[in-house]
Enzyme design. Structure first.
Site, mmCIF file in Angstrom:
data_model
loop_
_atom_site.group_PDB
_atom_site.id
_atom_site.type_symbol
_atom_site.label_atom_id
_atom_site.label_comp_id
_atom_site.label_asym_id
_atom_site.label_seq_id
_atom_site.Cartn_x
_atom_site.Cartn_y
_atom_site.Cartn_z
ATOM 1 N N LYS A 149 -0.300 5.970 21.942
ATOM 2 C CA LYS A 149 1.086 6.238 21.549
ATOM 3 C C LYS A 149 1.162 7.054 20.258
ATOM 4 O O LYS A 149 2.163 7.717 19.991
ATOM 5 C CB LYS A 149 1.890 4.941 21.446
ATOM 6 C CG LYS A 149 1.276 3.870 20.551
ATOM 7 C CD LYS A 149 1.612 4.020 19.105
ATOM 8 C CE LYS A 149 0.896 3.003 18.265
ATOM 9 N NZ LYS A 149 1.116 3.172 16.815
ATOM 10 N N GLU A 162 -3.625 8.502 12.171
ATOM 11 C CA GLU A 162 -4.557 8.091 13.214
ATOM 12 C C GLU A 162 -4.471 8.977 14.463
ATOM 13 O O GLU A 162 -5.468 9.219 15.149
ATOM 14 C CB GLU A 162 -4.304 6.627 13.611
ATOM 15 C CG GLU A 162 -4.541 5.608 12.508
ATOM 16 C CD GLU A 162 -6.017 5.281 12.292
ATOM 17 O OE1 GLU A 162 -6.881 6.003 12.843
ATOM 18 O OE2 GLU A 162 -6.299 4.312 11.563
ATOM 19 N N LYS A 183 -4.807 0.644 14.827
ATOM 20 C CA LYS A 183 -4.494 1.380 16.055
ATOM 21 C C LYS A 183 -5.177 2.749 16.025
ATOM 22 O O LYS A 183 -4.670 3.684 15.417
ATOM 23 C CB LYS A 183 -2.980 1.518 16.204
ATOM 24 C CG LYS A 183 -2.269 0.170 16.277
ATOM 25 C CD LYS A 183 -0.759 0.298 16.277
ATOM 26 C CE LYS A 183 -0.096 -1.078 16.341
ATOM 27 N NZ LYS A 183 1.378 -1.003 16.327
ATOM 28 N N ARG A 241 3.877 7.249 10.522
ATOM 29 C CA ARG A 241 3.154 8.361 9.904
ATOM 30 C C ARG A 241 2.893 9.473 10.920
ATOM 31 O O ARG A 241 2.943 10.654 10.587
ATOM 32 C CB ARG A 241 1.816 7.870 9.345
ATOM 33 C CG ARG A 241 1.928 7.204 8.002
ATOM 34 C CD ARG A 241 0.598 6.619 7.603
ATOM 35 N NE ARG A 241 0.555 5.186 7.825
ATOM 36 C CZ ARG A 241 -0.514 4.432 7.671
ATOM 37 N NH1 ARG A 241 -1.649 4.979 7.307
ATOM 38 N NH2 ARG A 241 -0.477 3.146 7.877
ATOM 39 N N ASN A 242 2.588 9.087 12.153
ATOM 40 C CA ASN A 242 2.308 10.088 13.174
ATOM 41 C C ASN A 242 3.564 10.894 13.508
ATOM 42 O O ASN A 242 3.506 12.111 13.678
ATOM 43 C CB ASN A 242 1.746 9.400 14.421
ATOM 44 C CG ASN A 242 0.396 8.769 14.163
ATOM 45 O OD1 ASN A 242 -0.619 9.442 14.123
ATOM 46 N ND2 ASN A 242 0.386 7.459 13.956
ATOM 47 N N ASP A 289 5.498 -0.337 21.738
ATOM 48 C CA ASP A 289 4.906 0.396 20.622
ATOM 49 C C ASP A 289 5.201 1.886 20.730
ATOM 50 O O ASP A 289 5.416 2.571 19.721
ATOM 51 C CB ASP A 289 3.391 0.150 20.608
ATOM 52 C CG ASP A 289 2.803 0.237 19.212
ATOM 53 O OD1 ASP A 289 3.548 0.496 18.263
ATOM 54 O OD2 ASP A 289 1.580 0.029 19.076
ATOM 55 N N SER A 319 0.037 -0.951 3.868
ATOM 56 C CA SER A 319 1.372 -1.456 4.189
ATOM 57 C C SER A 319 1.340 -2.524 5.281
ATOM 58 O O SER A 319 1.957 -3.591 5.142
ATOM 59 C CB SER A 319 2.293 -0.297 4.603
ATOM 60 O OG SER A 319 1.733 0.422 5.686
ATOM 61 N N GLY A 349 -1.332 -4.352 6.486
ATOM 62 C CA GLY A 349 -2.081 -5.527 6.079
ATOM 63 C C GLY A 349 -1.282 -6.411 5.139
ATOM 64 O O GLY A 349 -1.274 -7.646 5.275
ATOM 65 N N HIS A 399 -10.290 -3.419 -1.720
ATOM 66 C CA HIS A 399 -11.420 -2.924 -2.519
ATOM 67 C C HIS A 399 -10.977 -2.503 -3.914
ATOM 68 O O HIS A 399 -11.787 -2.251 -4.796
ATOM 69 C CB HIS A 399 -12.092 -1.741 -1.810
ATOM 70 C CG HIS A 399 -11.216 -0.538 -1.675
ATOM 71 N ND1 HIS A 399 -11.059 0.397 -2.681
ATOM 72 C CD2 HIS A 399 -10.427 -0.112 -0.656
ATOM 73 C CE1 HIS A 399 -10.218 1.325 -2.282
ATOM 74 N NE2 HIS A 399 -9.817 1.044 -1.070
ATOM 75 N N THR A 424 7.141 3.886 17.668
ATOM 76 C CA THR A 424 6.341 4.896 16.976
ATOM 77 C C THR A 424 6.847 6.297 17.279
ATOM 78 O O THR A 424 6.800 7.180 16.424
ATOM 79 C CB THR A 424 4.857 4.778 17.379
ATOM 80 O OG1 THR A 424 4.436 3.426 17.213
ATOM 81 C CG2 THR A 424 3.979 5.668 16.523
#
Length: 336
Positions: free
Chosen positions: A195, A285, A109, A259-260, A248, A11, A13, A32, A252
């Site tokens: 974060k 992450e 990150k 996602r976190n 950030d 997402s 990139g 890939h 976040t």
């Protein structure tokens, strides 16, 4: 017009590549996955990662890295932390064959599992210095889902090479996406990773039924921990109070697009970490980062009670309500 290769068609990139292409630059998006490249080139969509988005038709995707980086001035890596070394090693081999030097940037990150190295350290180890003129990091409050919709966004671009940072700044900036530069690569990467831990805790609070008071307390007290560890590790304090730090942290720690945050939300609602990771289907992450920062706190002798509490929940199966109770029950003190 600047030629730039973006490595990683997730997402973030995809959103960054699309932004640069909309700005009139020659952008090659490497993935890939050949089917994903074909979808981007023919349908101008990336339904797995940005299901509602229509991409600019000038954006070219490819699964051939040599083609992606041929003659480009900038390579921007936006792959998950666990894939950084593998992709960087492949990049280094391609650049060597092409005898090609680039500005090497990233927008990932996290910290490497096991070694706890920052992304730029991993890139520097895998891409020989002969083929990179500068290392740059893109960070700050920027969800891909909002960027692709042209929501107003500001990011930070950090490098010890000011000219490299300014070139990437020009490539990405437009009337809805504004980039600032700074020279604190270490602080920008460290705070971007830290974060994610806080976001897990913030989501967990909401999952448990707490409200904005609890979130505000968590984010504010987490800043104290981030500052203490950052200074101990050599970050510049001012970076914490700019886009790469508090900016950030806010986006976040408060947004379901994170996602976190969503991982924490699931934990707060009673799911196991395994269930959360399975449901997410993408890298969280902050989970690995929590282990790294827990160890950093011991090594640098920095008091980080919130980080310790989240570590205990993730790695020692401590009940979240018990962790919160222990935090709230600590001896009273003044603000640091």
């Amino acid at each position: 017009m600047t030629k730039i290769a973006v490595l990683g068609a997730g997402s973030w990139g995809t959103a960054l590549a699309n932004t640069a292409a909309e700005n009139g630059h020659d952008v090659r998006l490497w993935t890939h996955n050949t089917d994903q490249a074909e979808e981007i080139n023919t349908q101008h969509t990336n339904t797995k990662y940005l299901p509602q988005a229509k991409l600019i038709d000038k954006l070219m995707a490819t699964s051939n890295m040599a083609l992606a980086v041929s003659d480009v001035e900038i390579v921007l890596s936006v792959v998950p932390t666990k894939a950084v070394r593998e992709v960087a090693k492949q990049l280094g081999e391609v650049l060597k064959k092409q005898s090609h030097t680039v500005i090497l940037a990233h927008a990932t990150k996290g910290l490497e599992q096991g070694t706890y190295k920052r992304i730029s350290e991993m890139l520097a180890e895998e891409v020989p210095a002969l083929y990179r003129s500068a290392l740059v990091v893109v960070s700050g409050p920027s969800h891909a889902e909002d960027v692709i919709k042209h929501d107003l966004t500001a990011v930070s671009i950090a490098s010890s090479d000011e000219s490299a940072a300014r070139l990437l700044q020009k490539v990405l900036s437009n009337n809805t996406f504004r980039a600032y530069t700074n020279d604190d690569l270490l602080g920008s990467e460290l705070f971007a990773a830290l974060k994610n831990i806080v976001a897990i805790g913030s989501g967990a609070l909401i999952g448990l039924g707490y409200g904005a008071n609890a979130q505000a307390a968590l984010l504010t007290r987490s800043l104290v921990e981030m500052r203490a560890l950052g200074l101990a590790m050599g970050a510049k304090e001012k970076t914490l109070y700019e886009l790469a730090g508090i900016g950030d942290l806010i986006v976040t720690g408060m947004s379901p697009n994170s996602r976190n945050y969503r991982a924490g939300l699931g934990l707060g609602q009673g799911k196991t970490l395994e269930q959360v990771e399975s449901d997410m289907g993408m890298v969280i992450e902050g989970v690995n980062t929590t282990k790294a920062v827990y160890d950093f706190a011991q090594d640098y002798k920095v008091d980080m009670p919130i980080t310790v509490a989240i570590y205990q929940v993730l790695y020692e199966n401590k009940p979240i309500r018990e962790a919160i109770s222990d935090l709230m029950g600590r001896p009273l003190k003044s603000e640091d």
